[in-house]
Write a protein that holds these residues in place. Structure first.
Motif, PDB file in Angstrom:
ATOM      1  N   ILE A   1       0.836  -1.209   0.000  1.00  0.00           N
ATOM      2  CA  ILE A   1       0.000   0.000   0.000  1.00  0.00           C
ATOM      3  C   ILE A   1       0.866   1.253   0.000  1.00  0.00           C
ATOM      4  CG2 ILE A   1      -1.800   1.302   1.247  1.00  0.00           C
ATOM      5  CD1 ILE A   1      -2.789  -1.162   2.484  1.00  0.00           C
ATOM      6  N   THR A   2       0.498   2.229  -0.806  1.00  0.00           N
ATOM      7  CA  THR A   2       1.105   3.557  -0.750  1.00  0.00           C
ATOM      8  C   THR A   2      -0.021   4.576  -0.605  1.00  0.00           C
ATOM      9  OG1 THR A   2       2.872   2.848  -2.229  1.00  0.00           O
ATOM     10  CG2 THR A   2       2.612   5.222  -1.937  1.00  0.00           C
ATOM     11  N   ILE A   3       0.128   5.499   0.345  1.00  0.00           N
ATOM     12  CA  ILE A   3      -0.869   6.563   0.492  1.00  0.00           C
ATOM     13  C   ILE A   3      -0.544   7.667  -0.512  1.00  0.00           C
ATOM     14  CG2 ILE A   3      -1.822   8.305   2.058  1.00  0.00           C
ATOM     15  CD1 ILE A   3      -1.036   6.473   4.393  1.00  0.00           C
ATOM     16  N   ILE A   4      -1.565   8.122  -1.236  1.00  0.00           N
ATOM     17  CA  ILE A   4      -1.374   9.193  -2.212  1.00  0.00           C
ATOM     18  C   ILE A   4      -2.042  10.459  -1.674  1.00  0.00           C
ATOM     19  CG2 ILE A   4      -1.792   9.962  -4.593  1.00  0.00           C
ATOM     20  CD1 ILE A   4       0.018   7.513  -4.475  1.00  0.00           C
ATOM     21  N   LYS A   5      -1.212  11.468  -1.432  1.00  0.00           N
ATOM     22  CA  LYS A   5      -1.754  12.736  -0.948  1.00  0.00           C
ATOM     23  C   LYS A   5      -1.924  13.641  -2.158  1.00  0.00           C
ATOM     24  CE  LYS A   5      -1.096  15.344   3.259  1.00  0.00           C
ATOM     25  NZ  LYS A   5      -0.213  15.612   4.397  1.00  0.00           N
ATOM     26  N   SER A   6      -3.141  13.708  -2.689  1.00  0.00           N
ATOM     27  CA  SER A   6      -3.386  14.478  -3.915  1.00  0.00           C
ATOM     28  C   SER A   6      -4.883  14.720  -4.029  1.00  0.00           C
ATOM     29  CB  SER A   6      -2.940  13.662  -5.137  1.00  0.00           C
ATOM     30  OG  SER A   6      -3.849  12.579  -5.340  1.00  0.00           O
TER      31      SER A   6
ATOM     32  N   MET B   1     -11.170  12.845  14.194  1.00  0.00           N
ATOM     33  CA  MET B   1     -11.091  11.392  14.168  1.00  0.00           C
ATOM     34  C   MET B   1     -10.162  10.912  13.054  1.00  0.00           C
ATOM     35  SD  MET B   1     -12.051   8.900  15.861  1.00  0.00           S
ATOM     36  CE  MET B   1     -12.018   7.126  15.680  1.00  0.00           C
ATOM     37  N   GLY B   2      -9.911  11.790  12.060  1.00  0.00           N
ATOM     38  CA  GLY B   2      -9.013  11.443  10.950  1.00  0.00           C
ATOM     39  C   GLY B   2      -7.615  11.079  11.431  1.00  0.00           C
ATOM     40  N   LEU B   3      -7.160  11.658  12.552  1.00  0.00           N
ATOM     41  CA  LEU B   3      -5.817  11.362  13.053  1.00  0.00           C
ATOM     42  C   LEU B   3      -5.679   9.877  13.412  1.00  0.00           C
ATOM     43  CD1 LEU B   3      -3.036  12.584  13.850  1.00  0.00           C
ATOM     44  CD2 LEU B   3      -3.954  12.928  16.158  1.00  0.00           C
ATOM     45  N   ALA B   4      -6.730   9.303  14.009  1.00  0.00           N
ATOM     46  CA  ALA B   4      -6.696   7.882  14.373  1.00  0.00           C
ATOM     47  C   ALA B   4      -6.683   7.007  13.114  1.00  0.00           C
ATOM     48  CB  ALA B   4      -7.896   7.523  15.244  1.00  0.00           C
ATOM     49  N   VAL B   5      -7.440   7.440  12.097  1.00  0.00           N
ATOM     50  CA  VAL B   5      -7.510   6.690  10.847  1.00  0.00           C
ATOM     51  C   VAL B   5      -6.145   6.737  10.159  1.00  0.00           C
ATOM     52  CG1 VAL B   5      -8.611   6.581   8.569  1.00  0.00           C
ATOM     53  CG2 VAL B   5      -9.975   7.180  10.588  1.00  0.00           C
ATOM     54  N   TYR B   6      -5.582   7.953  10.085  1.00  0.00           N
ATOM     55  CA  TYR B   6      -4.276   8.155   9.452  1.00  0.00           C
ATOM     56  C   TYR B   6      -3.200   7.331  10.163  1.00  0.00           C
ATOM     57  CZ  TYR B   6      -0.242  10.673   7.572  1.00  0.00           C
ATOM     58  OH  TYR B   6       0.949  11.001   6.967  1.00  0.00           O
ATOM     59  N   ASN B   7      -3.213   7.347  11.504  1.00  0.00           N
ATOM     60  CA  ASN B   7      -2.248   6.604  12.319  1.00  0.00           C
ATOM     61  C   ASN B   7      -2.262   5.108  11.986  1.00  0.00           C
ATOM     62  OD1 ASN B   7      -2.231   4.845  15.059  1.00  0.00           O
ATOM     63  ND2 ASN B   7      -0.666   6.428  15.212  1.00  0.00           N
ATOM     64  N   ARG B   8      -3.460   4.514  11.764  1.00  0.00           N
ATOM     65  CA  ARG B   8      -3.534   3.086  11.428  1.00  0.00           C
ATOM     66  C   ARG B   8      -3.144   2.854   9.964  1.00  0.00           C
ATOM     67  NH1 ARG B   8      -5.113   4.724  15.814  1.00  0.00           N
ATOM     68  NH2 ARG B   8      -6.211   3.476  17.373  1.00  0.00           N
ATOM     69  N   LEU B   9      -3.587   3.771   9.083  1.00  0.00           N
ATOM     70  CA  LEU B   9      -3.344   3.581   7.651  1.00  0.00           C
ATOM     71  C   LEU B   9      -1.848   3.709   7.306  1.00  0.00           C
ATOM     72  CD1 LEU B   9      -4.643   2.998   4.897  1.00  0.00           C
ATOM     73  CD2 LEU B   9      -5.030   5.453   4.622  1.00  0.00           C
ATOM     74  N   ILE B  10      -1.136   4.663   7.933  1.00  0.00           N
ATOM     75  CA  ILE B  10       0.310   4.774   7.589  1.00  0.00           C
ATOM     76  C   ILE B  10       1.065   3.525   8.037  1.00  0.00           C
ATOM     77  CG2 ILE B  10       0.871   7.236   7.308  1.00  0.00           C
ATOM     78  CD1 ILE B  10       1.637   7.315  10.248  1.00  0.00           C
ATOM     79  N   ARG B  11       0.590   2.880   9.110  1.00  0.00           N
ATOM     80  CA  ARG B  11       1.237   1.632   9.531  1.00  0.00           C
ATOM     81  C   ARG B  11       0.938   0.513   8.533  1.00  0.00           C
ATOM     82  NH1 ARG B  11       1.386   4.895  13.582  1.00  0.00           N
ATOM     83  NH2 ARG B  11       3.102   4.646  15.047  1.00  0.00           N
ATOM     84  N   ALA B  12      -0.322   0.459   8.082  1.00  0.00           N
ATOM     85  CA  ALA B  12      -0.678  -0.556   7.080  1.00  0.00           C
ATOM     86  C   ALA B  12       0.121  -0.330   5.794  1.00  0.00           C
ATOM     87  CB  ALA B  12      -2.171  -0.506   6.789  1.00  0.00           C
ATOM     88  N   ALA B  13       0.498   0.931   5.534  1.00  0.00           N
ATOM     89  CA  ALA B  13       1.224   1.278   4.310  1.00  0.00           C
ATOM     90  C   ALA B  13       2.736   1.250   4.527  1.00  0.00           C
ATOM     91  CB  ALA B  13       0.789   2.662   3.824  1.00  0.00           C
ATOM     92  N   GLY B  14       3.173   0.780   5.700  1.00  0.00           N
ATOM     93  CA  GLY B  14       4.614   0.773   5.967  1.00  0.00           C
ATOM     94  C   GLY B  14       5.205   2.166   5.837  1.00  0.00           C
ATOM     95  N   PHE B  15       4.419   3.201   6.165  1.00  0.00           N
ATOM     96  CA  PHE B  15       4.837   4.613   6.163  1.00  0.00           C
ATOM     97  C   PHE B  15       5.163   5.152   4.764  1.00  0.00           C
ATOM     98  CE2 PHE B  15       5.372   3.087  10.430  1.00  0.00           C
ATOM     99  CZ  PHE B  15       4.896   4.130  11.207  1.00  0.00           C
ATOM    100  N   LYS B  16       4.633   4.502   3.716  1.00  0.00           N
ATOM    101  CA  LYS B  16       4.888   5.008   2.351  1.00  0.00           C
ATOM    102  C   LYS B  16       3.817   6.021   1.949  1.00  0.00           C
ATOM    103  CE  LYS B  16       5.102   1.034   0.172  1.00  0.00           C
ATOM    104  NZ  LYS B  16       4.841   0.130   1.301  1.00  0.00           N
ATOM    105  N   ILE B  17       4.226   7.264   1.745  1.00  0.00           N
ATOM    106  CA  ILE B  17       3.297   8.317   1.327  1.00  0.00           C
ATOM    107  C   ILE B  17       3.901   9.055   0.141  1.00  0.00           C
ATOM    108  CG2 ILE B  17       2.086  10.428   2.023  1.00  0.00           C
ATOM    109  CD1 ILE B  17       2.370   9.613   4.869  1.00  0.00           C
ATOM    110  N   LYS B  18       3.068   9.299  -0.896  1.00  0.00           N
ATOM    111  CA  LYS B  18       3.524  10.109  -2.043  1.00  0.00           C
ATOM    112  C   LYS B  18       2.676  11.361  -2.081  1.00  0.00           C
ATOM    113  CE  LYS B  18       5.253   7.170  -5.679  1.00  0.00           C
ATOM    114  NZ  LYS B  18       4.785   6.264  -6.706  1.00  0.00           N
ATOM    115  N   VAL B  19       3.338  12.525  -2.060  1.00  0.00           N
ATOM    116  CA  VAL B  19       2.604  13.784  -2.185  1.00  0.00           C
ATOM    117  C   VAL B  19       2.663  14.182  -3.651  1.00  0.00           C
ATOM    118  CG1 VAL B  19       2.444  16.161  -1.363  1.00  0.00           C
ATOM    119  CG2 VAL B  19       3.367  14.378   0.150  1.00  0.00           C
ATOM    120  N   MET B  20       1.485  14.374  -4.289  1.00  0.00           N
ATOM    121  CA  MET B  20       1.482  14.662  -5.736  1.00  0.00           C
ATOM    122  C   MET B  20       0.634  15.883  -6.048  1.00  0.00           C
ATOM    123  SD  MET B  20       1.058  10.797  -7.101  1.00  0.00           S
ATOM    124  CE  MET B  20       1.591  11.084  -8.760  1.00  0.00           C
TER     125      MET B  20
END
Ligand code: AMP
Ligand code: MG
Length: 338
Positions: A243-248, A319-338
């Motif tokens: 998983i990679t989180i896409i910030k866009s 509540m988004g902070l709790a969601v983000y905290n779990r999702l970045i772990r599921a994504a192994g901290f991979k985030i792409k800002v686009m």
């Protein structure tokens, strides 16, 4: 061991009687709460608590949360009750809020993972509090999954992980919140947020003022760093998929998913505008709807056999902070800002 499931919504008295009988015998029982299901044992019985670690395959230095049904149950567990805890308890409990304090001698090192502190929560779920009341003792309980699996949000998932490992699961239906409780430490001042959850940072700050947000809430712990909360150093649930989180914005997200033929982990309704495969995880503007869906959505990605996943990025407030905290772990901290 045969694992029995009792539905507390239809067999209330039998559920309480059986939970009480087994917990008083030093057994471990799966119980519903408003956050996720818990694996509960008598917090004052070391041998029972040890069985939780065995059933979960949990490392022994990762402490458990002690669950209570009423405020009087807090006093015997802690060395003293800080003023700010009294204010927080008054304002929020019962809630998805776990507060850490210096522990009393009554709390075993098995519960606290050898720390000199204890984490305590009074759950909002009426079923959970009724079970604690029936047992007549505080219940030590972590999430009811095998270590490394996602926290279970319904009894079926508890059964999948715990069948044959515990004698009883109490089925109370789906958990409303769907992610684990907020964990905040009052063993220091200002208090420190260790894990975001159902009671938000903003709600707490409005009541007690300054709260330090631990680095591990938003970032990966550095190799060798000491975790304020031992649980944060362990690998959390990550689906098999990468998983990679896409910030866009959505259009950019759509094109990268479609061009690379990835699976999209997106918000409700967005899937209708995507030609690639997708799983949704709640309303774009509603962190509570996202938290209720997130762990199920991660399981669905695995069930679909997804290999490469791009995820929409949740807000990091409320509540988004709790969601983000779990999702970045599921994504192994991979985030792409686009
Ligand atoms: P779980 O029971 O799976 O929700 O996990 C409980 C979380 O609370 C874990 O991340 C623990 O590391 C954390 N925790 C429990 N007790 C303490 C404590 N005394 N100090 C710091 N973190 C704690
Ligand atoms: Mg857990």
């Amino acid at each position: 061991m045969k694992t029995v499931v009792i539905d507390i919504t239809t067999e209330y008295d039998r559920a309480l009687t059986e939970a009480k009988r087994l917990i008083n015998q030093g057994e471990v029982v799966g119980i519903p709460t408003e956050t996720v299901y818990g694996l509960a044992a008598n917090a004052f019985c070391e041998d029972a608590v040890k069985k939780i670690f065995v059933a979960k395959g949990r490392p022994s230095d990762n402490p458990l949360i002690v669950h209570i049904a009423k405020l009087e149950d807090l006093e015997p567990l802690v060395a003293e009750i800080p003023e700010k805890v009294k204010i927080m308890a008054e304002k929020f409990w019962p809630a998805a809020l776990t507060m850490i304090m210096k522990k009393s001698d009554k709390v075993s090192d098995v519960v606290s993972g050898n720390l000199d502190t204890v984490a305590v929560r009074m759950p909002k779920s009426d079923y959970a509090r009724a079970i604690i009341e029936a047992c007549g003792c505080p219940l030590a309980a972590p999430s009811a999954n095998l270590s490394g699996s996602p926290s279970p949000t319904n009894a079926k998932y508890v059964f999948n992980d715990m069948n044959g490992r515990i004698p009883l699961i109490i089925d109370g239906g789906n958990c409303q919140i769907g992610v684990e409780s907020t964990v905040i430490s009052f063993a220091e001042d200002p208090p420190r947020l260790l894990r975001p959850g159902g009671v938000t940072l903003e709600e707490m700050t409005a009541v007690i003022g300054e709260i330090v947000v631990d680095d591990a809430v938003l970032n990966k712990l550095e190799e060798g760093a000491v975790a304020s909360s031992p649980g944060m150093k362990y690998k959390h649930y990550a689906p098999t998929a990468d998983i990679t989180i896409i910030k866009s914005n959505f259009d950019t997200f759509k094109s990268i998913c479609e061009n690379e033929n990835a699976t999209a982990l997106c918000f409700d309704g967005e899937n209708e505008n995507l030609s690639c495969s997708s799983v949704t995880y709640g309303d774009k503007d509603d962190g509570y709807s996202q938290s209720a869906r997130l762990f199920d959505a991660l399981r669905e990605l695995d069930e679909k056999g997804a290999t490469k996943v791009y995820a929409r990025c949740p807000e990091t407030k409320g509540m988004g902070l709790a969601v983000y905290n779990r999702l970045i772990r599921a994504a192994g901290f991979k985030i792409k800002v686009m």
